[in-house]
Design an enzyme around this catalytic site. Structure first.
Site: not given
Ligand code: MRU
Length: 363
Positions: A239, A249-250, A48
């Site tokens: 993202d 983002n998350k 991820r």
């Molecule tokens: O669901 P995930 O763990 O893939 O989400 C990841 C994030 O939201 C990160 O902050 C983002 O991908 C940047 S990683 C350098």
């Protein structure tokens, strides 16, 4: 200091992924032999983080090229196109996935590649180049972000943006690491990041191995931590960044940004230029992934909510551009107004691709 194990490694005939679902309790790898297995590993979050899933998709196409039964280049390109669509759809929010697929398909499409062996070798080489570039880009992000971290900085971080979210080093956490390696004292407040606990399971684990001091907090404690401890800055990854600076983002990033604004704390977003999507005019064009209710109603398989609870589980949210202080990219810092600065950063990367160091270049 102990380097975290490798997020992903190309083994010549398979893609080896560190199984991030098991961390920190178990350090285990999973091998993918087919593009379908790579797509499933992205979907179920064995791997991820936007940069890591982009490179995984690139190697997913390398696996498609290796396993392809076509005897002519156009048949192989056809199969790569089908595998590419499957990989692109494995998670919808991170633009790095589609970007990686498009880049590999473009490399495979050069007319002078007139045998399946040539196409196959080109696809594998391009995926390897992308993996090497990712590390280089993260180190550049780290150097550009360094001046924003004062000595003694108290940093609030959400999710995981370290080496586990990339091929190595990481983006937002890469900046923290650059500062620590350069002798600055830093302290990270680590949001646990419900529901998948990327902060508690992954970021805390990475920081611990790197010897960087941190305090783990619940997501709900972030605003209070700003008030109580005088947080100097928030630092997150992303993202997908729309052309106007709205940023996916998350889940939890949006309310962190609002809390930062209320406390006068600068809110920085670290991102490789590949995460900027000039085709999205604003955040409302970004598709937000929704995941299973189980991620909220169960912890380690144990029910923590009524079985019939009505659940909404968006994996990401969108922080409006006006809550962001600046973006930290490999091409420098982008400050408001974001539109022209983000467009410049993208243009610079396009022209820089022609000047990538020979050791990283394809062919
Ligand atoms: O669901 P995930 O763990 O893939 O989400 C990841 C994030 O939201 C990160 O902050 C983002 O991908 C940047 S990683 C350098």
């Amino acid at each position: 200091m102990t380097e975290p194990p490798k997020t992903l490694s190309w083994m010549g005939d398979r893609l080896r992924l560190l199984d991030q679902r098991k961390l920190p309790a178990e350090v285990m790898n999973v091998d993918c032999f087919t593009p379908e297995e790579a797509a499933e590993a992205i979907r179920n979050m064995t791997v991820r983080g936007a940069p890591a899933i982009g490179v995984t998709a690139a190697f997913g196409l390398a696996l498609a090229a290796l396993r392809c039964g076509a005897t002519d280049p156009s048949g192989m390109r056809n199969e790569l196109g089908i595998a590419g669509e499957m990989l692109r759809l494995s998670r919808p929010t991170a633009v790095n996935l589609g970007w990686a697929v498009d880049r590999i398909l473009k490399a495979a499409d050069i007319p002078r590649l007139d045998s399946v062996e040539d196409v196959r070798a080109t696809v594998i080489r391009e995926a390897e180049t992308m993996a090497a570039e990712d590390v280089e880009i993260n180190r550049r992000i780290g150097r550009h972000g360094l001046p924003l971290l004062p000595d003694g900085a108290r940093i609030l971080h959400h999710c995981n943006t370290g080496s586990l979210a990339a091929v190595d080093y990481g983006t937002a956490l890469g900046i923290v690491r650059t500062a620590a390696e350069g002798g600055k004292k830093v302290h990270v407040f680590v949001d646990e990041t419900r529901p998948r606990l990327q902060g508690a399971r992954l970021t805390a684990w990475e920081l611990g191995r790197l010897g960087i001091p941190y305090t783990l907090i619940t997501d709900g404690a972030a605003a209070f931590a700003m008030k109580m401890f005088g947080v100097d800055l928030c630092l997150v990854g992303c993202d997908r960044v729309a052309a106007n600076g709205d940023t996916a983002n998350k889940i939890g990033t949006y309310h962190l940004a609002l809390a930062a604004k209320a406390h006068g704390v600068p809110f920085y977003v670290a991102c490789p230029v590949s995460t900027i999507d000039m085709d999205c005019v604003s955040g409302s064009d970004i598709r937000i992934e929704e995941r299973d209710a189980d991620e909220i109603t169960r912890i380690n398989g144990i029910a923590v909510a009524p079985a019939d609870a009505v659940v909404w589980n968006p994996a990401f949210d969108v922080t409006p551009a006006d809550a962001i202080t600046a973006f930290i990219t490999e091409n420098g810092i982008v400050r408001p107004p974001f539109g022209p600065g983000l467009a410049d950063a993208v243009r610079k990367s396009e022209s820089d691709r022609l000047r990538i160091p020979r050791r990283l270049r394809r062919g």
